[in-house]
Structure formats: structure tokens, C-alpha cells
Design an enzyme around this catalytic site. Structure first.
Site, mmCIF file in Angstrom:
data_model
loop_
_atom_site.group_PDB
_atom_site.id
_atom_site.type_symbol
_atom_site.label_atom_id
_atom_site.label_comp_id
_atom_site.label_asym_id
_atom_site.label_seq_id
_atom_site.Cartn_x
_atom_site.Cartn_y
_atom_site.Cartn_z
ATOM 1 N N LYS A 25 0.729 -1.235 0.120
ATOM 2 C CA LYS A 25 0.102 0.091 -0.079
ATOM 3 C C LYS A 25 0.812 1.308 0.097
ATOM 4 O O LYS A 25 1.734 1.482 1.025
ATOM 5 C CB LYS A 25 -0.839 -0.030 1.284
ATOM 6 C CG LYS A 25 -1.796 1.153 1.279
ATOM 7 C CD LYS A 25 -2.877 1.253 2.486
ATOM 8 C CE LYS A 25 -3.977 2.233 2.328
ATOM 9 N NZ LYS A 25 -4.720 2.213 3.528
ATOM 10 N N ASN A 41 -5.412 20.277 -24.231
ATOM 11 C CA ASN A 41 -4.432 20.819 -23.952
ATOM 12 C C ASN A 41 -4.006 21.786 -24.984
ATOM 13 O O ASN A 41 -3.393 22.905 -24.601
ATOM 14 C CB ASN A 41 -3.455 19.726 -23.837
ATOM 15 C CG ASN A 41 -3.434 18.821 -22.488
ATOM 16 O OD1 ASN A 41 -4.210 19.423 -21.522
ATOM 17 N ND2 ASN A 41 -2.981 17.580 -22.591
ATOM 18 N N GLY A 227 14.365 18.521 -30.247
ATOM 19 C CA GLY A 227 13.614 19.541 -30.727
ATOM 20 C C GLY A 227 12.486 19.071 -31.682
ATOM 21 O O GLY A 227 11.602 18.093 -31.208
ATOM 22 N N ASP A 254 1.441 18.408 -26.898
ATOM 23 C CA ASP A 254 0.118 19.237 -27.250
ATOM 24 C C ASP A 254 0.598 20.907 -27.171
ATOM 25 O O ASP A 254 0.033 21.588 -27.740
ATOM 26 C CB ASP A 254 -0.822 19.063 -26.087
ATOM 27 C CG ASP A 254 -1.375 17.519 -26.042
ATOM 28 O OD1 ASP A 254 -1.630 17.033 -27.305
ATOM 29 O OD2 ASP A 254 -1.616 17.073 -25.025
#
Length: 315
Positions: A25, A41, A227, A254
Site C-alpha cells: 500500500k 491541452n 527539438g 500538445d
């Protein structure tokens, strides 16, 4: 006017934990909730730059209401296409001990034939002032793989330039109808031209192959942290990305598209648009979740890119 279309949006949930351990957990940090999905977006990026767009997206169920509230928080202009299914969630966990990011996505709700027709109807009623339609994100279950192609044909008939950012058969179906601009990554571009991989000059040759087939007029190949490569029939420009500390890559692609279409809407050249796109995409990686970027961050990176781009021709 710029319109973005998101047929499979999501409520993006992001958090972090020291380390991912199976069967244990795990106690995570307080989650961050954002309106997500490609087109949303893109609209957020345009808004960050001081521009305006209309975000058109599907929404349904309690998650759809949450998504709408998150979009309201962003102060975006939008139009809902109501569906019966539950808007999906996506989940991003950053492991702070390693800075590795784990991204979990679900298919999304199934879109019925009647809901698909509602999408086409909404697009047919776009204002006459619409210059660009950005189709971005995955295609939800229930829609045929050529649905983006149907949208592309309809938009072109209305005199609208289509920008497509997706993958697989939905991308190919749109391209075969002839779009204005597409933004594949290296893997997607390779698949489109039937190659396993692309290197060096093969990248620009593959991009021109799409252009010569009249699948598009402009290809901007996303190179991730390196890029992007801008290719048209008579233009080949490499835009380098500055080296920054990466916090999250969610929404970076986006943001690249948002920066480009914003610049094009402002009458900028393709070269100027691609440079701003790379600046926005890089800036987005410096922020957590799908917060994307702030204009000042993009402006600072753009200044660096403008200094470098004139002297760097190869990547």
C-alpha cells in the site's frame, strides 16, 4: 479562429510517491487534477500565450462534470458534445527517488453512432471565421478508424485547414484525405512510410514523401528533447530544444502544437511557428501534471532557440 477537437478527453490525475513497490500500500502525495486530452491541452496552450480558441470535446457522467469544471477553471471557451458514457481518467505517478514517470491511460467510453453524428453536426456548424481545426488525441472506442478522415473531408469542404496529431490508423485515415499540417514523432513517421526506423536524412525524406503524396502540406517531426524538424516542399529546418530539467513530459507535444497554431493564427511564418512550438513544448516539461507552461517560460526559451536556429542545420 482556432477550434480544437478532443473526442476522448480525460480527467488527468497526477501524484508522486517515493518508490513504486508491488503489492504494498503506497502513500502518495496529494493528487493534482487537470483537464486533459490532446485538443483541450492545445487550447490551454493557446490561452497561456494570450490567444483564443474554441475547445470542442465530448463529456459524460460524473467525470464529465469534473472535466467541465476543470475547463471552466482554465477560462477556456468551449462547447460540449454530451455522451452517455463516462469520461475517462488518466493517471500519472512520478517516482521521486528516481524521477521516473509512470503513465496509465484507459480506452475511454464507447461512442454510439448517434453520438458520432452529433460530433459531425457540431463541426458542420462551426463559425465561418474558423481558420484552423486541430484534431488531437486518441479515437475513443465505438468510432470507425476512418472517423478522423470523415472529419477532415468535412472541414476541408468548409474551407478549414486541418492540423492532425494522433497515431495509427486514425492518423493515416486523416492524412489520406489531405491535411494542412501533421506532427508525428520519429516512430509514427517511420510507420507511415513503412520503415522500421529512420535516421539522419531519412527523416526529412520520409516527411517529404508524405507531402509529395499530398497527405499534408507541412510536417513537423517531434524529436523529443532534441527539438523538432520542420519540412515542407521547399523548406527543411531543424529547431533545437534547449536543455532543461524535465519534471513531466505530459502535454509537451500538445504544447508544441498549441504554440504552432497560435503563431500561425497570428500570421507568423511556418519557421516562426515551429520555433514557438518547440519553446512551448520544452517549457511544458518543466512543470508537473498537465499544468503545461507559463508564457514567460516559453518566451525565455524562444529567445534561446532564435539564437541557435540560424547556426544549426543538422541534428
Amino acid at each position: 479562429m482556432i477550434v480544437t477537437l478532443t473526442l476522448n478527453p480525460a480527467v488527468d490525475v497526477s501524484t508522486n510517491v517515493d518508490r513504486l513497490v508491488p503489492t504494498h500500500k503506497l502513500h502518495c502525495a496529494q493528487p493534482q487534477y487537470d483537464a486533459g486530452g490532446g485538443g483541450i491541452n492545445v487550447s490551454k496552450a493557446i490561452h497561456r500565450l494570450g490567444g483564443h480558441s474554441l475547445a470542442l470535446f465530448t463529456a459524460g457522467g460524473p467525470n464529465g462534470l469534473t472535466l467541465q469544471k476543470l475547463v471552466d477553471t482554465e477560462a477556456l471557451s468551449y462547447q460540449l458534445i454530451h455522451i452517455d458514457g463516462m469520461t475517462r481518467e488518466s493517471f500519472v505517478v512520478t517516482e521521486t527517488s528516481t524521477n521516473l514517470q509512470f503513465r496509465f491511460g484507459t480506452p475511454g467510453p464507447e461512442i454510439t453512432p448517434m453520438e458520432a453524428e452529433s460530433c459531425l453536426t457540431a463541426l458542420s456548424k462551426l463559425p465561418a471565421s474558423t481558420d484552423y481545426l486541430v484534431i488531437s488525441g486518441s479515437l475513443p472506442p465505438g468510432l470507425p478508424t476512418d472517423f478522423y478522415g470523415l472529419i477532415t473531408r468535412q472541414a476541408k469542404a468548409q474551407g478549414i485547414k486541418v492540423i492532425i496529431d494522433t497515431s495509427g490508423k486514425p492518423l493515416q485515415s486523416a492524412l489520406q484525405c489531405g491535411v494542412f499540417l501533421t506532427k508525428p514523432n520519429l516512430g509514427e513517421l517511420a510507420r507511415l512510410v513503412g520503415k522500421e526506423r529512420l535516421e539522419g536524412k531519412q527523416v526529412s525524406l520520409a516527411a517529404r514523401e508524405l507531402i509529395q503524396a499530398r497527405w499534408c502540406e507541412v510536417v513537423v517531426v517531434s524529436l523529443g528533447p532534441r527539438g523538432a524538424l520542420l519540412v515542407t516542399n521547399d523548406l527543411h529546418e531543424y529547431i533545437p530544444a534547449p536543455i532543461v530539467k524535465t519534471i513531466s513530459t505530459v502535454g509537451a507535444g500538445d504544447s508544441l502544437v498549441g504554440g504552432m497554431v497560435y503563431a500561425l493564427g497570428q500570421g507568423k511564418s511556418l519557421s516562426e511557428a515551429a520555433r514557438l512550438g518547440v519553446a512551448c513544448g520544452t517549457a511544458a516539461t518543466q512543470n508537473s501534471g498537465t499544468h503545461l507552461f507559463q508564457k514567460q517560460e516559453a518566451d525565455e526559451l524562444l529567445a534561446w532557440i532564435n539564437q541557435q536556429s540560424g547556426s544549426v542545420n543538422e541534428w
